[in-house]
Design a protein around this motif. Structure first.
Motif, PDB file in Angstrom:
ATOM      1  N   MET A  69       0.845  -1.196   0.000  1.00 15.04           N
ATOM      2  CA  MET A  69       0.000   0.000   0.000  1.00 15.04           C
ATOM      3  C   MET A  69       0.877   1.240   0.000  1.00 15.04           C
ATOM      4  O   MET A  69       1.952   1.252   0.592  1.00 15.04           O
ATOM      5  N   SER A  70       0.396   2.276  -0.662  1.00 16.21           N
ATOM      6  CA  SER A  70       1.112   3.548  -0.691  1.00 16.21           C
ATOM      7  C   SER A  70       0.934   4.248   0.655  1.00 16.21           C
ATOM      8  O   SER A  70       0.064   3.881   1.456  1.00 16.21           O
ATOM      9  N   ALA A  71       1.751   5.261   0.898  1.00 18.58           N
ATOM     10  CA  ALA A  71       1.648   6.027   2.137  1.00 18.58           C
ATOM     11  C   ALA A  71       0.257   6.656   2.252  1.00 18.58           C
ATOM     12  O   ALA A  71      -0.332   6.697   3.337  1.00 18.58           O
ATOM     13  N   GLU A  72      -0.286   7.112   1.116  1.00 19.08           N
ATOM     14  CA  GLU A  72      -1.619   7.725   1.115  1.00 19.08           C
ATOM     15  C   GLU A  72      -2.683   6.703   1.487  1.00 19.08           C
ATOM     16  O   GLU A  72      -3.589   6.995   2.270  1.00 19.08           O
ATOM     17  N   GLU A  73      -2.581   5.490   0.945  1.00 22.50           N
ATOM     18  CA  GLU A  73      -3.534   4.429   1.280  1.00 22.50           C
ATOM     19  C   GLU A  73      -3.445   4.070   2.761  1.00 22.50           C
ATOM     20  O   GLU A  73      -4.455   3.841   3.418  1.00 22.50           O
ATOM     21  N   MET A  74      -2.220   4.031   3.285  1.00 25.61           N
ATOM     22  CA  MET A  74      -2.029   3.721   4.706  1.00 25.61           C
ATOM     23  C   MET A  74      -2.668   4.785   5.591  1.00 25.61           C
ATOM     24  O   MET A  74      -3.283   4.477   6.609  1.00 25.61           O
ATOM     25  N   LYS A  75      -2.530   6.070   5.195  1.00 24.42           N
ATOM     26  CA  LYS A  75      -3.142   7.159   5.961  1.00 24.42           C
ATOM     27  C   LYS A  75      -4.659   6.981   6.006  1.00 24.42           C
ATOM     28  O   LYS A  75      -5.288   7.157   7.049  1.00 24.42           O
ATOM     29  N   LEU A  76      -5.260   6.624   4.844  1.00 22.38           N
ATOM     30  CA  LEU A  76      -6.710   6.437   4.788  1.00 22.38           C
ATOM     31  C   LEU A  76      -7.144   5.267   5.673  1.00 22.38           C
ATOM     32  O   LEU A  76      -8.137   5.368   6.401  1.00 22.38           O
TER      33      LEU A  76
END
Length: 83
Positions: A69-76
């Motif tokens: 997962m991308s950092a953005e996906e992890m944040k979500l």
């Protein structure tokens, strides 16, 4: 003494004072190159593992073509989990 608009950056065995904006851009470019290299190595590894399994007469490895997962996906995901 270092100015607040500059950062000390280590190159090999010496430190150089550079503008923070330039330092930030250099780090961003380095990270992009490293991410690209990591992704290329992962792709090559998948191909090699599948070839190895094929040569051994084993079925293709399941779940091996997943991407992290991308950092953005992890944040979500973290935002969802936190409620």
């Amino acid at each position: 003494s270092s100015s607040p608009e500059k950062a000390m950056v280590c190159f090999g065995n010496m430190f150089i004072e550079l503008p923070k904006a330039k330092t930030r851009e250099m780090l961003r470019q380095d990270q992009e190159e490293l991410d690209e290299e990591i992704n290329n190595l992962r792709k090559e590894l998948r191909v090699k593992v599948n070839r190895l399994y094929e040569a051994q007469g084993k079925p293709e490895l399941k779940g091996f073509n997943l991407n992290p997962m991308s950092a953005e996906e992890m944040k979500l995901i973290n935002r969802i989990l936190e409620g």
